[in-house]
Design a protein around this motif. Structure first.
Motif, PDB file in Angstrom:
ATOM      1  N   GLY A   1       0.805  -1.218   0.000  1.00 46.50           N
ATOM      2  CA  GLY A   1       0.000   0.000   0.000  1.00 46.50           C
ATOM      3  C   GLY A   1       0.837   1.267   0.000  1.00 46.50           C
ATOM      4  O   GLY A   1       0.305   2.361  -0.215  1.00 46.50           O
ATOM      5  N   ALA A   2       2.139   1.135   0.240  1.00 42.83           N
ATOM      6  CA  ALA A   2       3.005   2.307   0.362  1.00 42.83           C
ATOM      7  C   ALA A   2       3.903   2.532  -0.849  1.00 42.83           C
ATOM      8  O   ALA A   2       4.182   3.676  -1.199  1.00 42.83           O
ATOM      9  N   ILE A   3       4.356   1.443  -1.451  1.00 43.11           N
ATOM     10  CA  ILE A   3       5.326   1.564  -2.549  1.00 43.11           C
ATOM     11  C   ILE A   3       4.960   0.593  -3.672  1.00 43.11           C
ATOM     12  O   ILE A   3       4.212  -0.367  -3.451  1.00 43.11           O
ATOM     13  N   PRO A   4       5.496   0.836  -4.875  1.00 43.43           N
ATOM     14  CA  PRO A   4       5.199  -0.067  -6.007  1.00 43.43           C
ATOM     15  C   PRO A   4       5.678  -1.498  -5.741  1.00 43.43           C
ATOM     16  O   PRO A   4       6.627  -1.726  -4.987  1.00 43.43           O
ATOM     17  N   GLU A   5       5.025  -2.438  -6.371  1.00 42.14           N
ATOM     18  CA  GLU A   5       5.309  -3.870  -6.168  1.00 42.14           C
ATOM     19  C   GLU A   5       6.770  -4.230  -6.401  1.00 42.14           C
ATOM     20  O   GLU A   5       7.337  -5.057  -5.671  1.00 42.14           O
ATOM     21  N   ILE A   6       7.392  -3.633  -7.400  1.00 45.21           N
ATOM     22  CA  ILE A   6       8.803  -3.933  -7.672  1.00 45.21           C
ATOM     23  C   ILE A   6       9.664  -3.542  -6.477  1.00 45.21           C
ATOM     24  O   ILE A   6      10.585  -4.270  -6.086  1.00 45.21           O
ATOM     25  N   LYS A   7       9.349  -2.418  -5.857  1.00 44.74           N
ATOM     26  CA  LYS A   7      10.126  -1.979  -4.697  1.00 44.74           C
ATOM     27  C   LYS A   7       9.800  -2.812  -3.469  1.00 44.74           C
ATOM     28  O   LYS A   7      10.676  -3.035  -2.628  1.00 44.74           O
ATOM     29  N   VAL A   8       8.588  -3.309  -3.374  1.00 47.79           N
ATOM     30  CA  VAL A   8       8.253  -4.244  -2.290  1.00 47.79           C
ATOM     31  C   VAL A   8       9.103  -5.501  -2.445  1.00 47.79           C
ATOM     32  O   VAL A   8       9.717  -5.977  -1.482  1.00 47.79           O
ATOM     33  N   ALA A   9       9.164  -6.027  -3.665  1.00 51.20           N
ATOM     34  CA  ALA A   9       9.965  -7.227  -3.920  1.00 51.20           C
ATOM     35  C   ALA A   9      11.437  -6.962  -3.595  1.00 51.20           C
ATOM     36  O   ALA A   9      12.107  -7.802  -2.985  1.00 51.20           O
ATOM     37  N   ARG A  10      11.921  -5.786  -3.993  1.00 53.31           N
ATOM     38  CA  ARG A  10      13.322  -5.431  -3.705  1.00 53.31           C
ATOM     39  C   ARG A  10      13.552  -5.389  -2.189  1.00 53.31           C
ATOM     40  O   ARG A  10      14.554  -5.905  -1.696  1.00 53.31           O
ATOM     41  N   TYR A  11      12.624  -4.776  -1.460  1.00 51.62           N
ATOM     42  CA  TYR A  11      12.792  -4.688  -0.011  1.00 51.62           C
ATOM     43  C   TYR A  11      12.811  -6.079   0.626  1.00 51.62           C
ATOM     44  O   TYR A  11      13.661  -6.373   1.474  1.00 51.62           O
ATOM     45  N   TYR A  12      11.912  -6.946   0.203  1.00 54.46           N
ATOM     46  CA  TYR A  12      11.896  -8.305   0.751  1.00 54.46           C
ATOM     47  C   TYR A  12      13.181  -9.052   0.384  1.00 54.46           C
ATOM     48  O   TYR A  12      13.687  -9.853   1.180  1.00 54.46           O
ATOM     49  N   GLN A  13      13.723  -8.782  -0.794  1.00 51.79           N
ATOM     50  CA  GLN A  13      15.011  -9.387  -1.153  1.00 51.79           C
ATOM     51  C   GLN A  13      16.112  -8.915  -0.207  1.00 51.79           C
ATOM     52  O   GLN A  13      16.935  -9.713   0.239  1.00 51.79           O
ATOM     53  N   ILE A  14      16.133  -7.626   0.071  1.00 52.68           N
ATOM     54  CA  ILE A  14      17.148  -7.079   0.980  1.00 52.68           C
ATOM     55  C   ILE A  14      17.035  -7.741   2.347  1.00 52.68           C
ATOM     56  O   ILE A  14      18.031  -8.186   2.926  1.00 52.68           O
ATOM     57  N   GLU A  15      15.807  -7.815   2.877  1.00 52.41           N
ATOM     58  CA  GLU A  15      15.599  -8.461   4.180  1.00 52.41           C
ATOM     59  C   GLU A  15      16.049  -9.921   4.138  1.00 52.41           C
ATOM     60  O   GLU A  15      16.668 -10.410   5.080  1.00 52.41           O
ATOM     61  N   ASN A  16      15.731 -10.626   3.052  1.00 46.85           N
ATOM     62  CA  ASN A  16      16.128 -12.032   2.932  1.00 46.85           C
ATOM     63  C   ASN A  16      17.646 -12.184   2.885  1.00 46.85           C
ATOM     64  O   ASN A  16      18.197 -13.114   3.478  1.00 46.85           O
ATOM     65  N   LYS A  17      18.314 -11.278   2.180  1.00 52.85           N
ATOM     66  CA  LYS A  17      19.774 -11.349   2.102  1.00 52.85           C
ATOM     67  C   LYS A  17      20.401 -11.102   3.479  1.00 52.85           C
ATOM     68  O   LYS A  17      21.338 -11.789   3.868  1.00 52.85           O
ATOM     69  N   ILE A  18      19.874 -10.133   4.199  1.00 49.71           N
ATOM     70  CA  ILE A  18      20.393  -9.852   5.536  1.00 49.71           C
ATOM     71  C   ILE A  18      20.166 -11.058   6.444  1.00 49.71           C
ATOM     72  O   ILE A  18      21.064 -11.469   7.186  1.00 49.71           O
ATOM     73  N   GLN A  19      18.979 -11.656   6.381  1.00 46.70           N
ATOM     74  CA  GLN A  19      18.688 -12.830   7.203  1.00 46.70           C
ATOM     75  C   GLN A  19      19.602 -13.991   6.824  1.00 46.70           C
ATOM     76  O   GLN A  19      20.054 -14.742   7.692  1.00 46.70           O
ATOM     77  N   ALA A  20      19.898 -14.138   5.539  1.00 45.63           N
ATOM     78  CA  ALA A  20      20.795 -15.212   5.095  1.00 45.63           C
ATOM     79  C   ALA A  20      22.193 -15.021   5.687  1.00 45.63           C
ATOM     80  O   ALA A  20      22.842 -15.982   6.110  1.00 45.63           O
ATOM     81  N   ILE A  21      22.653 -13.776   5.756  1.00 42.78           N
ATOM     82  CA  ILE A  21      23.964 -13.484   6.339  1.00 42.78           C
ATOM     83  C   ILE A  21      23.971 -13.847   7.818  1.00 42.78           C
ATOM     84  O   ILE A  21      24.915 -14.459   8.316  1.00 42.78           O
ATOM     85  N   VAL A  22      22.908 -13.473   8.515  1.00 47.73           N
ATOM     86  CA  VAL A  22      22.796 -13.808   9.937  1.00 47.73           C
ATOM     87  C   VAL A  22      22.781 -15.324  10.104  1.00 47.73           C
ATOM     88  O   VAL A  22      23.472 -15.874  10.972  1.00 47.73           O
ATOM     89  N   ASP A  23      22.023 -16.013   9.279  1.00 49.41           N
ATOM     90  CA  ASP A  23      21.926 -17.467   9.366  1.00 49.41           C
ATOM     91  C   ASP A  23      23.276 -18.140   9.127  1.00 49.41           C
ATOM     92  O   ASP A  23      23.637 -19.097   9.820  1.00 49.41           O
ATOM     93  N   VAL A  24      24.035 -17.649   8.148  1.00 50.28           N
ATOM     94  CA  VAL A  24      25.358 -18.221   7.872  1.00 50.28           C
ATOM     95  C   VAL A  24      26.278 -17.991   9.073  1.00 50.28           C
ATOM     96  O   VAL A  24      27.009 -18.890   9.486  1.00 50.28           O
ATOM     97  N   ASP A  25      26.213 -16.803   9.650  1.00 50.66           N
ATOM     98  CA  ASP A  25      27.038 -16.500  10.816  1.00 50.66           C
ATOM     99  C   ASP A  25      26.690 -17.419  11.983  1.00 50.66           C
ATOM    100  O   ASP A  25      27.576 -17.944  12.663  1.00 50.66           O
ATOM    101  N   LEU A  26      25.390 -17.618  12.215  1.00 50.97           N
ATOM    102  CA  LEU A  26      24.969 -18.524  13.289  1.00 50.97           C
ATOM    103  C   LEU A  26      25.418 -19.952  13.009  1.00 50.97           C
ATOM    104  O   LEU A  26      25.900 -20.648  13.906  1.00 50.97           O
ATOM    105  N   ALA A  27      25.269 -20.390  11.770  1.00 53.53           N
ATOM    106  CA  ALA A  27      25.672 -21.747  11.414  1.00 53.53           C
ATOM    107  C   ALA A  27      27.169 -21.962  11.642  1.00 53.53           C
ATOM    108  O   ALA A  27      27.592 -23.036  12.073  1.00 53.53           O
TER     109      ALA A  27
END
Length: 163
Positions: free
Chosen positions: A130-156
């Protein structure tokens, strides 16, 4: 995680129209965080917000809608991180004397955490849409996923297997 975010920020693409995130709110008397861990968390939050800002390419209008939603979403993520830290602390305290009951509880707590992480993502998806275009929503979720992946690798890399 902080060092990893610095590395990501250094490699981030600069969007054509970057709108910086709003400055953090301050009170009349700026209080110092209570302990070193809180200082680290504040730094990581600021670095993450900068990383998101550098990669989203938000217009001024989009930024006004996006950042308040982002801030509320991050509060939800902070609660999940707190739970994750509790699970890790329980694991560490019981590492040498792990029982089947504790192992079962840790696994159940972890799976509930993962369910709640997905539920949070799903709950905020319509808000971001509701706030930003769908492409930017997808980009934001990608950024969050990449950050979470980094955290997960560090924990592993740093959390040993159960004995």
């Amino acid at each position: 995680m902080g060092l990893t975010l610095f590395m990501i920020i250094g490699c981030a693409e600069t969007p054509k129209q970057a709108t910086p995130p709003p400055a953090p709110r301050t009170t009349a008397v700026q209080e110092k965080p209570a302990d070193d861990m809180e200082i680290v968390r504040e730094k990581v939050r600021a670095d993450k917000k900068l990383l998101v800002s550098m990669n989203m390419g938000l217009t001024e209008s989009e930024a006004k809608k996006f950042w308040p939603i982002y801030d509320r979403y991050q509060l939800g993520l902070d609660r999940l991180v707190d739970r994750q830290l509790e699970i890790i602390e329980t694991f560490a305290k019981n590492y040498d004397t792990m029982s089947d009951a504790i192992a079962r509880q840790l696994l159940e707590d972890y799976l509930l955490l993962e369910d709640d992480r997905l539920a949070l993502r799903q709950a905020y998806l319509p808000k971001f849409r509701g706030a930003i275009p769908e492409i930017k929503v997808a980009r934001y979720y990608q950024i969050e996923n990449k950050i979470q992946a980094i955290v997960d690798v560090d924990l592993a890399a740093n959390v040993p297997l159960v004995k």
